[in-house]
Write a protein that holds these residues in place. Structure first.
Motif, PDB file in Angstrom:
ATOM      1  N   ASP A 118     -10.254  72.945  14.865  1.00  0.00           N
ATOM      2  CA  ASP A 118     -10.405  72.990  13.408  1.00  0.00           C
ATOM      3  C   ASP A 118     -10.340  74.442  12.965  1.00  0.00           C
ATOM      4  O   ASP A 118     -11.362  75.107  12.764  1.00  0.00           O
ATOM      5  N   ILE A 119      -9.144  74.970  12.822  1.00  0.00           N
ATOM      6  CA  ILE A 119      -8.944  76.362  12.419  1.00  0.00           C
ATOM      7  C   ILE A 119      -8.694  76.397  10.918  1.00  0.00           C
ATOM      8  O   ILE A 119      -7.802  75.707  10.419  1.00  0.00           O
ATOM      9  N   PRO A 120      -9.464  77.169  10.172  1.00  0.00           N
ATOM     10  CA  PRO A 120      -9.263  77.232   8.717  1.00  0.00           C
ATOM     11  C   PRO A 120      -7.930  77.867   8.374  1.00  0.00           C
ATOM     12  O   PRO A 120      -7.365  78.648   9.149  1.00  0.00           O
ATOM     13  N   ASP A 121      -7.433  77.534   7.192  1.00  0.00           N
ATOM     14  CA  ASP A 121      -6.144  78.072   6.749  1.00  0.00           C
ATOM     15  C   ASP A 121      -6.259  79.520   6.305  1.00  0.00           C
ATOM     16  O   ASP A 121      -5.306  80.284   6.405  1.00  0.00           O
ATOM     17  N   THR A 122      -7.457  79.916   5.818  1.00  0.00           N
ATOM     18  CA  THR A 122      -7.680  81.287   5.327  1.00  0.00           C
ATOM     19  C   THR A 122      -8.927  81.856   5.983  1.00  0.00           C
ATOM     20  O   THR A 122      -9.974  81.201   6.014  1.00  0.00           O
ATOM     21  N   VAL A 123      -8.830  83.070   6.510  1.00  0.00           N
ATOM     22  CA  VAL A 123      -9.957  83.770   7.135  1.00  0.00           C
ATOM     23  C   VAL A 123     -10.011  85.175   6.563  1.00  0.00           C
ATOM     24  O   VAL A 123      -8.979  85.861   6.481  1.00  0.00           O
ATOM     25  N   PHE A 124     -11.198  85.623   6.170  1.00  0.00           N
ATOM     26  CA  PHE A 124     -11.344  86.945   5.560  1.00  0.00           C
ATOM     27  C   PHE A 124     -11.124  88.056   6.593  1.00  0.00           C
ATOM     28  O   PHE A 124     -11.332  87.872   7.793  1.00  0.00           O
ATOM     29  N   GLY A 218      -2.412  88.044  10.534  1.00  0.00           N
ATOM     30  CA  GLY A 218      -3.661  87.909  11.261  1.00  0.00           C
ATOM     31  C   GLY A 218      -3.719  86.587  11.999  1.00  0.00           C
ATOM     32  O   GLY A 218      -3.110  85.596  11.594  1.00  0.00           O
ATOM     33  N   LYS A 219      -4.485  86.571  13.091  1.00  0.00           N
ATOM     34  CA  LYS A 219      -4.552  85.370  13.927  1.00  0.00           C
ATOM     35  C   LYS A 219      -6.010  85.015  14.201  1.00  0.00           C
ATOM     36  O   LYS A 219      -6.847  85.897  14.444  1.00  0.00           O
ATOM     37  N   GLN A 220      -6.254  83.711  14.148  1.00  0.00           N
ATOM     38  CA  GLN A 220      -7.562  83.158  14.499  1.00  0.00           C
ATOM     39  C   GLN A 220      -7.348  82.185  15.651  1.00  0.00           C
ATOM     40  O   GLN A 220      -6.674  81.181  15.501  1.00  0.00           O
ATOM     41  N   ARG A 221      -7.893  82.521  16.812  1.00  0.00           N
ATOM     42  CA  ARG A 221      -7.690  81.735  18.041  1.00  0.00           C
ATOM     43  C   ARG A 221      -6.212  81.622  18.385  1.00  0.00           C
ATOM     44  O   ARG A 221      -5.735  80.578  18.828  1.00  0.00           O
ATOM     45  N   GLY A 222      -5.503  82.701  18.140  1.00  0.00           N
ATOM     46  CA  GLY A 222      -4.091  82.737  18.466  1.00  0.00           C
ATOM     47  C   GLY A 222      -3.179  82.080  17.461  1.00  0.00           C
ATOM     48  O   GLY A 222      -1.960  82.067  17.654  1.00  0.00           O
ATOM     49  N   THR A 223      -3.715  81.542  16.366  1.00  0.00           N
ATOM     50  CA  THR A 223      -2.913  80.861  15.343  1.00  0.00           C
ATOM     51  C   THR A 223      -2.830  81.725  14.090  1.00  0.00           C
ATOM     52  O   THR A 223      -3.866  82.189  13.595  1.00  0.00           O
ATOM     53  N   PRO A 224      -1.639  81.972  13.541  1.00  0.00           N
ATOM     54  CA  PRO A 224      -1.520  82.764  12.311  1.00  0.00           C
ATOM     55  C   PRO A 224      -2.232  82.085  11.142  1.00  0.00           C
ATOM     56  O   PRO A 224      -2.117  80.870  10.943  1.00  0.00           O
ATOM     57  N   VAL A 225      -2.962  82.860  10.371  1.00  0.00           N
ATOM     58  CA  VAL A 225      -3.691  82.364   9.206  1.00  0.00           C
ATOM     59  C   VAL A 225      -3.495  83.338   8.057  1.00  0.00           C
ATOM     60  O   VAL A 225      -3.027  84.475   8.247  1.00  0.00           O
ATOM     61  N   LYS A 226      -3.875  82.905   6.847  1.00  0.00           N
ATOM     62  CA  LYS A 226      -3.836  83.766   5.676  1.00  0.00           C
ATOM     63  C   LYS A 226      -5.080  84.663   5.670  1.00  0.00           C
ATOM     64  O   LYS A 226      -6.191  84.188   5.928  1.00  0.00           O
ATOM     65  N   VAL A 227      -4.873  85.932   5.336  1.00  0.00           N
ATOM     66  CA  VAL A 227      -5.975  86.898   5.366  1.00  0.00           C
ATOM     67  C   VAL A 227      -6.046  87.622   4.029  1.00  0.00           C
ATOM     68  O   VAL A 227      -5.177  88.440   3.714  1.00  0.00           O
ATOM     69  N   PRO A 228      -7.053  87.348   3.198  1.00  0.00           N
ATOM     70  CA  PRO A 228      -7.241  88.113   1.960  1.00  0.00           C
ATOM     71  C   PRO A 228      -7.768  89.519   2.275  1.00  0.00           C
ATOM     72  O   PRO A 228      -8.563  89.698   3.205  1.00  0.00           O
ATOM     73  N   TYR A 229      -7.313  90.481   1.482  1.00  0.00           N
ATOM     74  CA  TYR A 229      -7.733  91.877   1.659  1.00  0.00           C
ATOM     75  C   TYR A 229      -7.902  92.499   0.278  1.00  0.00           C
ATOM     76  O   TYR A 229      -7.081  92.291  -0.606  1.00  0.00           O
ATOM     77  N   SER A 230      -8.979  93.254   0.113  1.00  0.00           N
ATOM     78  CA  SER A 230      -9.264  93.883  -1.197  1.00  0.00           C
ATOM     79  C   SER A 230      -9.359  95.392  -1.022  1.00  0.00           C
ATOM     80  O   SER A 230      -9.880  95.884  -0.005  1.00  0.00           O
ATOM     81  N   ILE A 231      -8.873  96.115  -2.027  1.00  0.00           N
ATOM     82  CA  ILE A 231      -8.921  97.569  -2.015  1.00  0.00           C
ATOM     83  C   ILE A 231      -8.903  98.062  -3.460  1.00  0.00           C
ATOM     84  O   ILE A 231      -8.187  97.538  -4.302  1.00  0.00           O
ATOM     85  N   PRO A 232      -9.730  99.057  -3.800  1.00  0.00           N
ATOM     86  CA  PRO A 232      -9.710  99.608  -5.152  1.00  0.00           C
ATOM     87  C   PRO A 232      -8.707 100.770  -5.270  1.00  0.00           C
ATOM     88  O   PRO A 232      -8.550 101.553  -4.340  1.00  0.00           O
ATOM     89  N   ILE A 233      -8.060 100.881  -6.429  1.00  0.00           N
ATOM     90  CA  ILE A 233      -7.143 101.985  -6.729  1.00  0.00           C
ATOM     91  C   ILE A 233      -7.702 102.684  -7.975  1.00  0.00           C
ATOM     92  O   ILE A 233      -7.815 102.074  -9.046  1.00  0.00           O
ATOM     93  N   THR A 234      -8.056 103.958  -7.810  1.00  0.00           N
ATOM     94  CA  THR A 234      -8.706 104.703  -8.888  1.00  0.00           C
ATOM     95  C   THR A 234      -7.672 105.572  -9.614  1.00  0.00           C
ATOM     96  O   THR A 234      -6.902 106.297  -8.980  1.00  0.00           O
ATOM     97  N   PHE A 235      -7.676 105.481 -10.943  1.00  0.00           N
ATOM     98  CA  PHE A 235      -6.806 106.292 -11.807  1.00  0.00           C
ATOM     99  C   PHE A 235      -7.690 107.303 -12.529  1.00  0.00           C
ATOM    100  O   PHE A 235      -8.609 106.927 -13.267  1.00  0.00           O
ATOM    101  N   LYS A 236      -7.413 108.581 -12.299  1.00  0.00           N
ATOM    102  CA  LYS A 236      -8.225 109.641 -12.919  1.00  0.00           C
ATOM    103  C   LYS A 236      -7.320 110.786 -13.323  1.00  0.00           C
ATOM    104  O   LYS A 236      -6.515 111.277 -12.523  1.00  0.00           O
ATOM    105  N   LEU A 237      -7.444 111.196 -14.569  1.00  0.00           N
ATOM    106  CA  LEU A 237      -6.633 112.300 -15.097  1.00  0.00           C
ATOM    107  C   LEU A 237      -7.208 113.633 -14.620  1.00  0.00           C
ATOM    108  O   LEU A 237      -8.415 113.816 -14.513  1.00  0.00           O
ATOM    109  N   ASN A 238      -6.318 114.570 -14.339  1.00  0.00           N
ATOM    110  CA  ASN A 238      -6.737 115.897 -13.902  1.00  0.00           C
ATOM    111  C   ASN A 238      -7.240 116.709 -15.089  1.00  0.00           C
ATOM    112  O   ASN A 238      -6.736 116.609 -16.188  1.00  0.00           O
TER     113      ASN A 238
END
Length: 238
Positions: A118-124, A218-238
């Motif tokens: 029972d491998i989930p379709d999406t793993v963080f 990404g792989k879970q138990r050797g099976t490819p799965v969907k992997v969500p990834y989050s990252i912030p992008i900062t906009f700052k004026l000089n």
């Protein structure tokens, strides 16, 4: 001829002596009066007596509570033993053994049902066994080093493709855009979600993420799965 007084009959002759004697006697009497001590003839003191009204004294009633008798233990009667004559025939119960022998038929391999994992379709990203691999991080030996390399390459990609929107510069817009994307089972980037202070900043963040190269999934138990990834992008004026 002037009259002469007899010196022995002069009253004022010893007046100073009598005065000092009187003063000495008065001081002595005053000293004795101040230091005079009296003692009681009895050692006991009369403290008086306290009378208590007997009507105010209440007698505490004694309550007698009868506790219930403890339950009597149940005495089980011994099992009844039935005596059978030797002449009667008894049918003995035969217990068939479960052990296999040479006559036991072995099931075919095709008849055995295998339960699929029972491998989930999406793993963080934080809990997946094998995280997605950014191009250039394949030679890292451990999983921890591959994750660190993935994050470093992501930051390099953002700095390389970063471009401040002209509209945001004119309006003086600054802020952070939170980006969440999913590394699909084939390594492509999809399901991009953005949240920022202005639409122009969100569009620029989406453009940067869309330029990501194809990754190893990404792989879970050797099976490819969907992997969500989050990252912030900062906009700052000089």
């Amino acid at each position: 001829m002037e009259p002469k007084k007899n010196p022995h009959l002069d009253v004022k002759r010893n007046s100073m002596l009598y005065f000092f004697m009187g003063m000495t006697f008065v001081l002595l009497m005053a000293y004795l009066a101040l230091n005079w001590k009296t003692y009681y003839s009895e050692d006991t003191w009369d403290l008086g007596s306290v009378k208590v009204n007997e009507d105010l004294i209440e007698e505490t009633p004694f309550l007698k509570l009868k506790l219930p008798d403890p339950p009597q233990p149940k005495i089980q009667s011994p099992p009844e033993i039935q005596i059978i004559d030797d002449e009667d025939d008894l049918e003995e119960t035969f217990i068939k053994p479960n052990e296999s022998n040479q006559d036991t038929k072995i099931a075919e391999v095709d008849d055995i049902q295998v339960v699929e994992d029972d491998i989930p379709d999406t793993v963080f990203f934080s809990v997946i066994e094998n995280a997605p691999i950014f191009p250039g991080c394949e030679n890292e030996s451990t999983e921890k080093e591959k994750r660190e390399c993935f994050q470093e390459q992501m930051l390099k990609h953002i700095r390389k493709n970063f471009r401040y929107p002209e509209v945001a510069q004119e309006m003086g817009l600054e802020g952070r855009v939170n980006v969440i994307f999913t590394v699909q089972k084939d390594g492509s980037i999809g399901d991009i979600r953005l949240r920022g202070p202005h639409e122009s900043l969100e569009k620029e963040a989406a453009r940067i993420i869309s330029k990501l190269p194809k990754l190893q999934p990404g792989k879970q138990r050797g099976t490819p799965v969907k992997v969500p990834y989050s990252i912030p992008i900062t906009f700052k004026l000089n």
